[in-house]
Design an enzyme around this catalytic site. Structure first.
Site, PDB file in Angstrom:
ATOM      1  CG  HIS B  78      -1.617   1.294   1.475  1.00  0.00           C
ATOM      2  ND1 HIS B  78      -2.676   1.747   0.720  1.00  0.00           N
ATOM      3  CD2 HIS B  78      -1.398   2.256   2.405  1.00  0.00           C
ATOM      4  CE1 HIS B  78      -3.074   2.922   1.176  1.00  0.00           C
ATOM      5  NE2 HIS B  78      -2.315   3.260   2.197  1.00  0.00           N
ATOM      6  CG  ASP B 108       6.278  17.768 -26.574  1.00  0.00           C
ATOM      7  OD1 ASP B 108       6.607  17.315 -25.462  1.00  0.00           O
ATOM      8  OD2 ASP B 108       5.503  17.160 -27.340  1.00  0.00           O
ATOM      9  CD1 TRP B 148       6.570   3.410   4.240  1.00  0.00           C
ATOM     10  CD2 TRP B 148       7.783   4.275   2.575  1.00  0.00           C
ATOM     11  NE1 TRP B 148       6.916   4.699   4.590  1.00  0.00           N
ATOM     12  CE2 TRP B 148       7.654   5.258   3.589  1.00  0.00           C
ATOM     13  CE3 TRP B 148       8.506   4.599   1.426  1.00  0.00           C
ATOM     14  CZ2 TRP B 148       8.227   6.525   3.484  1.00  0.00           C
ATOM     15  CZ3 TRP B 148       9.079   5.871   1.343  1.00  0.00           C
ATOM     16  CH2 TRP B 148       8.935   6.816   2.355  1.00  0.00           C
ATOM     17  CB  SER B 177      10.794   6.152 -14.122  1.00  0.00           C
ATOM     18  OG  SER B 177       9.677   6.988 -14.242  1.00  0.00           O
ATOM     19  CB  SER B 178      11.139   9.870 -10.594  1.00  0.00           C
ATOM     20  OG  SER B 178      12.017   9.186  -9.767  1.00  0.00           O
ATOM     21  CG  HIS B 261      11.736  14.754   5.710  1.00  0.00           C
ATOM     22  ND1 HIS B 261      10.695  14.355   6.490  1.00  0.00           N
ATOM     23  CD2 HIS B 261      11.547  16.065   5.489  1.00  0.00           C
ATOM     24  CE1 HIS B 261       9.907  15.376   6.740  1.00  0.00           C
ATOM     25  NE2 HIS B 261      10.408  16.431   6.152  1.00  0.00           N
ATOM     26  CD  GLU B 263       9.296  10.058  -2.766  1.00  0.00           C
ATOM     27  OE1 GLU B 263      10.323  10.327  -3.394  1.00  0.00           O
ATOM     28  OE2 GLU B 263       8.192   9.837  -3.299  1.00  0.00           O
ATOM     29  CE1 TYR B 265       7.788  18.885   3.802  1.00  0.00           C
ATOM     30  CE2 TYR B 265      10.122  18.449   3.943  1.00  0.00           C
ATOM     31  CZ  TYR B 265       8.940  18.801   4.543  1.00  0.00           C
ATOM     32  OH  TYR B 265       8.909  19.055   5.884  1.00  0.00           O
ATOM     33  CB  SER B 276      -0.852  28.654  -5.848  1.00  0.00           C
ATOM     34  OG  SER B 276      -0.196  28.473  -4.619  1.00  0.00           O
ATOM     35  CG  HIS B 310      11.926  14.712  11.554  1.00  0.00           C
ATOM     36  ND1 HIS B 310      11.778  15.924  10.949  1.00  0.00           N
ATOM     37  CD2 HIS B 310      11.363  13.822  10.697  1.00  0.00           C
ATOM     38  CE1 HIS B 310      11.155  15.773   9.790  1.00  0.00           C
ATOM     39  NE2 HIS B 310      10.894  14.508   9.618  1.00  0.00           N
ATOM     40  CG  HIS B 311      11.457  10.290   9.374  1.00  0.00           C
ATOM     41  ND1 HIS B 311      10.132  10.146   9.047  1.00  0.00           N
ATOM     42  CD2 HIS B 311      11.882  11.378   8.683  1.00  0.00           C
ATOM     43  CE1 HIS B 311       9.773  11.093   8.193  1.00  0.00           C
ATOM     44  NE2 HIS B 311      10.818  11.855   7.955  1.00  0.00           N
ATOM     45  CB  THR B 336       4.401  24.936   6.246  1.00  0.00           C
ATOM     46  OG1 THR B 336       5.599  24.204   5.988  1.00  0.00           O
ATOM     47  CG2 THR B 336       3.218  24.120   5.802  1.00  0.00           C
ATOM     48  CE  LYS B 339       3.109  27.000  -1.038  1.00  0.00           C
ATOM     49  NZ  LYS B 339       3.652  28.055  -1.888  1.00  0.00           N
ATOM     50  NE  ARG B 458       3.778   3.512  10.782  1.00  0.00           N
ATOM     51  CZ  ARG B 458       4.670   4.042   9.947  1.00  0.00           C
ATOM     52  NH1 ARG B 458       5.704   4.700  10.403  1.00  0.00           N
ATOM     53  NH2 ARG B 458       4.519   3.902   8.654  1.00  0.00           N
TER      54      ARG B 458
END
Lengths: 283, 534
Positions: B78, B108, B148, B177-178, B261, B263, B265, B276, B310-311, B336, B339, B458
């Site tokens: 998941h 293009d 994950w 790919s990315s 981390h 990731e 964002y 926006s 912090h993880h 943040t 925004k 978890r």
């Protein structure tokens, strides 16, 4: 503006009710049904965590309530029917500085008690007793190096092994036993993969990492049984390796130590006799 | 043939037809469409997995899974699917590919053929991940059940079967790919803007994509390095993460979160850009504090690289290290906040039209705020001690991702659907979809804060009986959200069957970006004459 203030007051009232009503609903040493907040505290560290969490809860509820109130005001006052001609304002230096500086001040206001709590947790005071907890797939082993170094395994009780009042998935066959009001240092390591030793009512959680020794501490202020669960995914039966700590009086602890030395001594002796036997075989 | 077709007019360009049009595609709009369809499929698979987990967790005891291993396989799949095969393809591959050239006035992408391989690596990657579900992972059981985060040593000695190898190769392909996509986007945005469009005149959605692809370019190689070491630890006797050979399991965590981390964002910043555009469009008012908005995203991206541990507050880090990561993490709340308040200020004084995209956008602003403030709680290592690895964390990251990123994707979907397809969707179905989802996901995730505070860990298939109440509520909410997803698919089918023409600009004067100057759907190749930006 009045609406905004009313909404924030309303939100804070709910939080106050939650924070104030917590102890009645929150379990001590284990969760209780429909519990909303943290478990009850049985150690000075957890006292501080609960205070700090409630402090943060007021702040974050006020912030979320403030944003919600702003959104409601915007939707009521500035929809196409109420305000058909949009303004073209795109700048306001004062307000832009304000919404940068004020959050910084709030964060500094949070940081002070946050650091106090952090340093209190991480400065391990001189310990009265050390217990070593080793995470294994899927149970814990406890050893008492101050008391002869006996070691025993602590496995979850299955259906049918449990007594009526013992909680499912939390009760174990051999609990870790410590004296009340004594500073206990827990050192952890992992035997196979990473596990994590956690007891919510003591406010402790420390990973048990293979190849490393980690330490944490607690001083249990009330007698009783305190449950926790492995808190790092460790494979198939991660959900089934609970932690149970029984806090007893000093006398009861001394008595338990004497019993335990005898009860768990066999495990200690067995390997050494095997070695001795092996050595006695002539080459 | 080619000359005859060209004679029909400007729009009639020669391109392959049938399946070749897509397999060989070098067209940013066709590739964007394929990314979006792929993301819909990924979201469907990931969503079904999540319903499976909620079914199991609805009541104490094991009902649907014969052992807890398979439950952990579900949580792992998941997470990976929603991140790599739903949110990223939808936001970056889908909306990014479609809208960046349209918004900057380019015909293009800079590297159309590389764009093709960027997309076609993904089905291969997804296939490898699906294969991993059916080969041995933990002894005698199929699938990767290491989360994950695939922490060593659970993903090395804990998973002797080849499932983890398949997952690693899948991540390698998704990463390649990315990265290729990121190079393409950066080149396009830096070099192919229409005359007069300076960086400071770019739409905020393009800014958000620029920040995101830089994060991808810098973070993905770190993941690639980490999982390559994992692969050699597993197969070639190296000991990067094995203490017995001088390695360290925590090294993997540091490498993983140095990628992980940024990731998160990567998953949300494109959404900031979409919100926006949408808020400005439906408020009929330019974005408030444009430069602040653009550089807030740059700041979030930059600071996002220095907060990773912090993880890892419970792994046994030194006091100084934990104190540093507390401060660095809390600093992110400042840009943040800029925004959030700027979005509110954009609407302030506006003339709001509550079309479906705006509902999703306002829903996002509030729910992201809720997820943001619980993030401030978790940033404090002292209280995180109690919350690390509990459902409080699950609630937090689903508020910013499932209720944050996904809400922005739906906002963007309804906003650009008329442009991409040429058809109007039904406002009634769109709004029904919004309300079902809004109520549903809040019922799923708000009670999980309570479970986390009470101490529920978890990634467990069964829980102590005291947690039963809120788990039941949470599961019921997930069925409502699932129903909302069905309404979404029905709405898409309905729009394509109804075929109500959308027109070039269905949103009126508030929609000021370049894509609304083109027909809906835009021609196969647009801007034969480059637009001039004043």
């Amino acid at each position: 503006m009045l609406l905004l203030i009313r909404l924030i007051v309303f939100a804070l009232t709910i939080v106050a009710a939650l924070a104030g009503g917590e102890p009645a609903l929150a379990g001590l040493g284990q969760p209780s049904p429909w519990q909303l907040g943290l478990q009850q505290s049985a150690s000075p560290v957890m006292d501080n965590i609960i205070w700090f969490h409630d402090f943060l809860l007021y702040i974050i509820t006020a912030i979320a309530g403030f944003v919600l109130a702003l959104l409601i005001i915007v939707m009521v006052r500035f929809n196409a029917r109420a305000n058909p001609a949009p303004s073209r304002t795109t700048h306001n230096t004062l307000i832009e500085i304000a919404w940068t500086i004020i959050p910084i001040m709030i964060l500094m206001f949070i940081a002070v008690p946050s650091f106090k709590l952090l340093f209190f947790q991480l400065n391990v005071p001189p310990a009265d007793l050390t217990v070593k907890a080793t995470g294994k797939q899927w149970f814990w082993s406890y050893s008492y190096p101050d008391n002869g170094g006996f070691e025993f395994d602590s496995l979850m009780l299955k259906e049918g092994e449990r007594k009526q009042d013992q909680p499912r998935l939390l009760a174990v066959d051999n609990e870790m036993v410590v004296p009340v009001n004594k500073t206990v240092r827990v050192i952890t390591t992992g035997a196979d993969v990473i596990h994590s030793f956690a007891v919510p009512s003591f406010g402790i959680k420390i990973d048990a990492v293979p190849g490393r020794i980690n330490e944490t501490w607690f001083t249990a202020t009330r007698e009783g049984v305190y449950y926790g669960q492995c808190s790092e995914l460790c494979g198939k039966d991660h959900a089934f390796m609970p932690i149970a700590v029984r806090v007893v009086s000093e006398q009861a602890f001394s008595a338990w130590i004497e019993d335990a030395k005898k009860k768990y001594a066999r495990d200690e002796v067995l390997p050494s006799t095997t070695v001795a036997a092996a050595q006695s075989v002539p080459e | 043939m080619a000359t005859i077709e060209k004679a029909h007019g400007e729009d009639q360009h020669d391109h392959p037809h049938g399946w070749r049009r897509y397999l060989y595609s070098t067209n940013h709009k066709d590739i964007g469409t394929m990314y979006l369809v792929f993301a819909l499929f990924g979201g469907l698979v990931g969503g079904i997995l999540s319903i499976g987990m909620r079914l199991e967790l609805m009541h104490p005891g094991l009902q649907f899974f014969h052992d807890a291993h398979m439950f952990n396989v579900f949580t792992t799949a998941h997470g990976l699917i929603m991140i790599f095969f739903m949110v990223m393809p939808a936001m970056i591959g889908g909306f990014g590919n479609w809208m960046i050239p349209l918004m900057i006035g380019a015909p293009d992408m800079a590297f159309p053929r590389m764009n093709n391989i960027s997309f076609w690596l993904l089905p291969a990657s997804f296939s490898l991940l699906l294969i991993s579900l059916f080969v041995e992972g933990e002894p005698g059981a199929p699938g990767v059940a290491a989360g994950w985060t695939i922490y060593a040593p659970l993903s090395t000695s804990g998973h002797p079967g080849p499932a983890v190898d398949f997952a690693i190769l899948s991540l390698h392909l998704a990463g390649a790919s990315s990265i290729l996509g990121a190079i393409n986007f950066i080149t396009t945005i830096f070099n192919m803007r229409a005359p007069g469009m300076t960086l400071h005149k770019m739409p905020l959605f393009v800014w958000s994509q620029l920040v995101t692809v830089f994060l991808i370019l810098l973070a993905m190689p770190v993941l690639a390095g980490a999982i390559t070491m994992l692969l050699t630890d597993r197969n070639f006797g190296t000991t990067f993460f094995t203490p017995g050979g001088g390695g360290d399991p925590l090294l993997f965590q540091h490498l993983f979160w140095f990628f992980g981390h940024p990731e998160v964002y990567i998953l949300i910043v494109p959404g900031f850009g979409m919100i926006s555009q949408i808020v400005a469009t439906f408020a009929k008012k330019p974005v408030f504090g444009y430069l602040g908005m653009a550089y807030a995203m740059v700041a979030i991206g930059g600071i996002g690289f220095v907060v990773w541990a912090h993880h890892m507050y419970t792994v046994g880090m030194s006091t100084a290290a934990q104190a540093y990561f507390v401060v660095a993490t809390m600093v992110i709340a400042v840009p943040t906040g800029v925004k959030i308040f700027s979005w509110v200020a954009t609407m302030w004084g506006g003339s709001l039209e509550f079309k479906t995209p705006l509902l999703w956008a306002i829903g996002f602003i509030f729910l992201f705020t809720v997820g943001g403030v619980t993030g401030v709680v978790l940033a404090n290592a002292g209280v995180d001690r109690s919350l690390q690895d509990t459902y409080y964390v699950v609630a937090h990251f689903h508020y910013v991702l499932s209720l944050g990123a996904v809400f922005t994707i739906f906002a963007g979907w309804y906003y650009w659907f008329p442009k991409m397809s040429g058809y109007m969707y039904s406002e009634t179905i769109g709004k029904l979809h919004f309300w079902l989802t809004f109520i549903g996901v809040n019922i799923v995730f708000f009670p999980q804060h309570f479970l986390g505070l009470a101490g529920m860990p978890r990634r467990i298939a069964d829980y102590p009986d005291a947690f039963a109440g809120w788990n039941l509520v949470s599961s019921l909410g997930s069925y409502l959200s699932g129903f909302g997803a069905l309404v979404f698919f029905f709405g898409v089918a309905h729009a394509f069957m109804r075929k109500q023409k959308a027109g070039d600009n269905p949103w009126g004067a508030g929609a000021t970006t370049l894509e609304w100057t083109l027909p809906s759907p835009p021609p196969f190749h647009q801007y034969n004459e480059l637009p001039l930006i004043k």
